[in-house]
Design an enzyme around this catalytic site. Structure first.
Site, mmCIF file in Angstrom:
data_model
loop_
_atom_site.group_PDB
_atom_site.id
_atom_site.type_symbol
_atom_site.label_atom_id
_atom_site.label_comp_id
_atom_site.label_asym_id
_atom_site.label_seq_id
_atom_site.Cartn_x
_atom_site.Cartn_y
_atom_site.Cartn_z
ATOM 1 N NE ARG A 21 -2.250 -1.295 3.657
ATOM 2 C CZ ARG A 21 -1.737 -0.471 4.542
ATOM 3 N NH1 ARG A 21 -1.832 0.845 4.363
ATOM 4 N NH2 ARG A 21 -1.158 -0.916 5.637
ATOM 5 C CG ASP A 76 -7.470 -6.719 7.642
ATOM 6 O OD1 ASP A 76 -6.630 -6.356 8.485
ATOM 7 O OD2 ASP A 76 -7.606 -6.164 6.534
ATOM 8 C CB SER A 115 -0.129 -3.522 8.529
ATOM 9 O OG SER A 115 -1.122 -2.610 8.192
ATOM 10 C CE LYS A 127 -5.990 -3.412 5.045
ATOM 11 N NZ LYS A 127 -6.191 -3.764 6.458
HETATM 12 C C1 OXD Z 1 -2.843 -4.290 6.193
HETATM 13 C C2 OXD Z 1 -3.429 -5.470 5.572
HETATM 14 O O1 OXD Z 1 -1.873 -3.746 5.653
HETATM 15 O O2 OXD Z 1 -4.318 -6.068 6.187
HETATM 16 O O3 OXD Z 1 -3.334 -3.892 7.252
HETATM 17 O O4 OXD Z 1 -3.049 -5.824 4.458
HETATM 18 MN MN MN Z 2 -5.080 -4.948 7.854
#
Ligand code: OXD
Ligand code: MN
Length: 544
Positions: A24, A232, A203, A161
């Site tokens: 990310r 998550d 993360s 996300k």
């Molecule tokens: C994060 C993921 O980066 O779950 O939080 O991928």
């Molecule tokens: Mn995550």
């Protein structure tokens, strides 16, 4: 995409993203609200009109000669009162296949939507995977997400996300519910009772491992089990009985591959054995299976690394898998998937747990004094940085509620929303709020707590506290266990009572430094800092 061995890994594929596109990108993730203040000091912001123009200029004509896919998907079981619908348009088959694992996709979603306008618009264009023109943009007021110049998981699987956290957190604020970066697990006691915990970690802090925890032998023999509802994200609402309920809006796991093995997380590994997609791991060319660091001691000699170069895992000094390589695995594969996974009404939450990676300072576990103090505890979360996001590994960053990169509006308003939710709850029914730190180290850098399955010992203490079954020691930061109240049966050789006592210690001098750091961190929120949190900080300082 490379098809893997149909006997060993049926319906599984390997995918490699570009080397510049493996995580990310927070600096290029924008929250475009009409004013900068609405996005707040922790988000990157651009004026929406300017941003739409920039994005359409970047993406214009990029679908020419390519296939456009239209994906209607539901976050949460189709038709559940918690669920929300999105439609993602993409030119990437990788996105399509991943979304089909991570969300519920198909006609049933459109049937459910009918002619309602309540759906999240998602536009993804790979363009040229140009890192300089990569943008992941949320327009919360428009229910819209646009992602350009990436082909990597968290940037392009827009249900995850972008929608389930950034847009949904904004929706939750407006509609009176919560979207949180939390796993959901159930602990089953020998008498068959199951209690649910939601836990937030930054993360790659072992969230997936905790969500799929295997009880230590001592607990297994007694009949304890752990069930995974989510690894998550949690969407949380008050139920008709006044308690908070959570669903996992996702339908699969997008887990970090390196370090996942038969010991650390056999359930996650089992989940990847069928219908899974592996991103940026190493390939064993002899049997067309995959490998990553920490899987086993048998790296392929005749392999390809995550970049697709010839790679001999026995002799090479380079890694085979990217540190942020991933598996996308269907939840139904998970041996410990909760029977409540599809429950449209979610599961009742007993405890919220916040955590982070701190070598010092934060004790193994402590309980906040009450709801508002728990919001404070979540707001001061900090962790040593990992490989899941671009940036320097190891440096400390504050990550309130693990939502720093995922909160779709001003973090000050988000904290106030937590406080307001608390006001609607009867204190007897509100989840209790805790903080954990599995990562305490000795001065010579060794982990002092075994972690993994043994974390159940801490969850057991937490749930006993929720039931009012056990006493605790009051300290300036909250309630800490008496060392004799954490069960060490079966690990006495590994962790002595003295070591345990040492990682339950609250050291006022360190906490005074921490309070100064919090004060500095809070300063950026100005008037948006909820007065309750300012008071909490003052109380902490006074108590220290
Ligand atoms: C994060 C993921 O980066 O779950 O939080 O991928
Ligand atoms: Mn995550």
């Amino acid at each position: 995409m490379t098809k893997l061995n149909p006997e060993l890994l049926p319906d599984c594929y390997l995918h490699r993203t570009k080397a510049n596109d493996v995580a990310r990108v927070e600096a290029r993730t924008l929250i475009c609200t009409p004013t900068k203040e609405e996005a707040g000091p922790t988000n990157h912001w651009m004026d929406p009109d300017e941003c739409y123009k920039m994005l359409y200029d970047i993406a214009r004509d990029s679908y020419k000669g390519r296939t456009m896919y239209v994906l209607p998907y539901s976050m949460g079981p189709v038709g559940s009162p918690f669920s929300k619908i999105g439609i993602e348009v993409t030119d990437s088959i990788y996105v399509v296949l991943n979304m089909c694992i991570m969300t519920r996709v198909g006609q049933a979603v459109l049937d459910c939507l009918g002619d309602s306008d309540d759906w999240v618009r998602g536009l993804h264009a790979k363009c040229k995977i140009d890192a300089e023109n990569r943008w992941i943009v949320q327009f919360p007021q428009d229910n819209t997400i646009i992602s350009v110049n990436s082909g990597y998981g968290g940037n392009v699987l827009l249900g995850k996300k972008c929608f389930a956290l950034r847009i949904a957190s904004y929706q939750g604020w407006k509609e009176g519910w919560q979207a949180e970066h939390m796993l959901i697990l159930g602990v089953e006691f020998p008498n068959g009772d199951v209690k649910y915990i939601c836990a937030a970690f930054p993360s790659a802090c072992g969230k997936t491992n905790l969500a799929m925890l295997i009880p230590p032998e001592y607990y297994r023999k007694k009949g304890y089990k752990v069930w995974t509802v989510g690894d998550d994200i949690a969407w949380i609402r008050k139920g008709p009985d006044g308690r908070l309920y959570a669903i996992n809006p996702e339908n699969g796991f997008f887990g970090v591959a390196p370090g996942t093995n038969d010991k650390s997380n056999p359930n996650a590994l089992a989940s990847t054995k069928r219908g899974a997609i592996f991103t940026n791991v190493a390939l064993n060319k002899d049997n067309m299976t995959v490998w990553w660091e920490g899987l086993d001691k048998n790296p392929p000699e005749n392999g390809l690394d995550w970049l697709g170069n010839d790679w001999n895992g026995k002799t090479s000094t380079e890694v085979g898998a990217n540190p942020n390589s991933r598996f996308t695995a269907p939840a139904v594969n998970c041996p410990c998937l909760s029977s409540e996974f599809e429950n449209p009404n979610g599961v009742p939450i007993s405890a919220f747990v916040f955590g982070g990676r701190r070598a010092k300072l934060a004790p193994l576990v402590y309980q906040s004094k009450d709801w508002d103090n728990g919001v404070f505890v979540g707001s001061i979360m900090a962790s040593e940085k990992t490989a899941a996001a671009v940036g320097k590994v190891g440096e400390l960053r504050r990550d309130p509620m693990a939502m720093l990169p995922f909160c779709g509006y001003n973090m000050g308003d988000y904290w106030q929303h937590w406080i307001d939710i608390g006001k609607t709850l009867d204190p007897d029914k509100a989840p209790k709020i805790f903080n954990v730190n599995w990562f305490r180290k000795s001065d010579d850098g060794k982990f002092l707590w075994p972690g993994f399955g043994d974390n159940l010992r801490v969850l057991e203490w937490i749930l006993k506290r929720c039931e009012g079954e056990i006493d605790a020691k009051e300290t300036p930061i909250g309630y800490v266990p008496y060392a004799e109240d954490i069960n060490l049966e079966g690990i006495e050789d590994e962790v002595s009572r003295e070591t345990l006592a040492s990682i339950l210690e609250v050291e006022p001098e360190l906490w005074k430094e921490e309070a100064a750091g919090i004060e500095e961190y809070y300063a950026q929120f100005g008037d948006k800092l909820p007065p309750v949190l300012r008071e909490q900080l003052e109380n902490l300082k006074a108590a220290l």
